[in-house]
Write an enzyme that holds these catalytic residues in place. Structure first.
Site, PDB file in Angstrom:
ATOM      1  NE  ARG A  81      21.558  41.330  -2.817  1.00 25.66           N
ATOM      2  CZ  ARG A  81      22.385  40.707  -3.654  1.00 25.66           C
ATOM      3  NH1 ARG A  81      21.921  40.143  -4.754  1.00 25.66           N
ATOM      4  NH2 ARG A  81      23.682  40.677  -3.415  1.00 25.66           N
ATOM      5  CB  CYS A 140      24.628  41.545 -10.840  1.00 24.30           C
ATOM      6  SG  CYS A 140      25.794  40.246 -11.315  1.00 24.30           S
TER       7      CYS A 140
END
Length: 283
Positions: free
Chosen positions: A181, A240
């Site tokens: 990701r 994040c």
């Protein structure tokens, strides 16, 4: 009586259950199944535990531009903690069944409002169950309203701060998402894949040993120092996808004795909501 500030082991928590100065929160959650945590809580939890939902209790209203799990106002969060009996002298313990990724959010939020007597159950519900400790389905006890006050706590940064940092390089952004990701691959949670330019990657699960508990302080310190080089910890900003697993990295840093890093609460989901903000891909 000792105060826990980072992690607590299951036997130590069990020995203090029922103490009036202790409040335990069950933070189990599944991003793909928002009802999972409440169902898990109903089917069995640590005795005396109270449930907090990531979306409903540990996040504020979404605007479409402030990320998937924006922080509530500090005042609203303090009021929530008071409603669960938390006062200045309360020891709070949070747990989940996901290696601490959700419990660490509550850990950080309490420190954000100036309450540092908070710890995460190392190994979570699995460690409790594996130790053959009691599991309850009884209703949580009614607790007297708490008196927690809002005090200065750990710092955070805004999207504007991160944007300005692209030029100043005053701090190092550390992204807690999985490496794919981070590179911009296999993105299923946010509409844009990639990362904040200049960020480095430290997958939060790398803080854990194979048994699902945190690595030793020495090992964590060695790994983080290897990743960060000579950069002072006070110049780190953790992020994040939505400000949740970044708290796991912040907890790991505290366990390692490396204090002073900050959180970017909006994280990638806020950053990528504005198409004018630059995006990097790859390593």
């Amino acid at each position: 009586m000792s105060t826990w500030h980072t992690l607590v082991e299951a036997p130590a928590l069990a020995a203090r259950l029922g103490a009036p100065s202790l409040v335990v929160f069950d933070c189990r959650h599944d991003l793909a199944k928002p009802g999972y945590g409440r169902d898990a809580f109903a089917s069995g939890r640590i005795p005396y535990a109270r449930f907090l939902h990531l979306d409903d209790d540990l996040s504020g209203p979404k605007t479409g531009r402030n990320g998937r799990h924006p922080l509530p106002s500090a005042e609203d969060f303090v009021a929530l903690m008071r409603s669960h009996g938390v006062s200045e002298t309360t020891q709070v313990v949070a747990y989940d069944d996901a290696g601490g990724m959700y419990a660490a959010r509550l850990w950080w939020m309490l420190r954000w409002v100036g309450h540092d007597a908070v710890a995460v159950l190392d190994g979570g519900f699995a460690a409790w169950r594996d130790a053959a400790l009691p599991i309850s389905t009884d209703a949580p006890l009614n607790l007297p309203h708490g008196t927690l006050s809002l005090r200065p706590g750990v710092a955070s940064v805004s999207a504007d701060d991160v944007l300005a940092n692209l030029a100043s390089a005053a701090f190092q952004v550390v992204d807690a998402r999985a490496p794919d990701r981070f590179r911009g691959e296999n993105e299923t949670l946010d509409p844009v894949g990639g990362h904040i330019p200049g960020a480095i990657n430290r997958f939060f699960r790398d803080n854990l040993a194979p048994d699902g508990r945190f690595k030793t302080p020495a090992q964590l310190a060695e790994e983080w120092r290897s990743r960060l080089g000579d950069r002072p910890v006070a110049q780190l900003v953790c992020q994040c996808g939505s400000g949740v697993t970044a708290c796991h990295n912040l907890l790991a840093l505290e366990v390692a004795g490396l204090s002073g890093a900050r959180l970017y609460p909006g994280s990638w989901s806020e950053w990528c909501a504005d198409p004018t903000r630059p995006v990097a891909q790859g390593d």
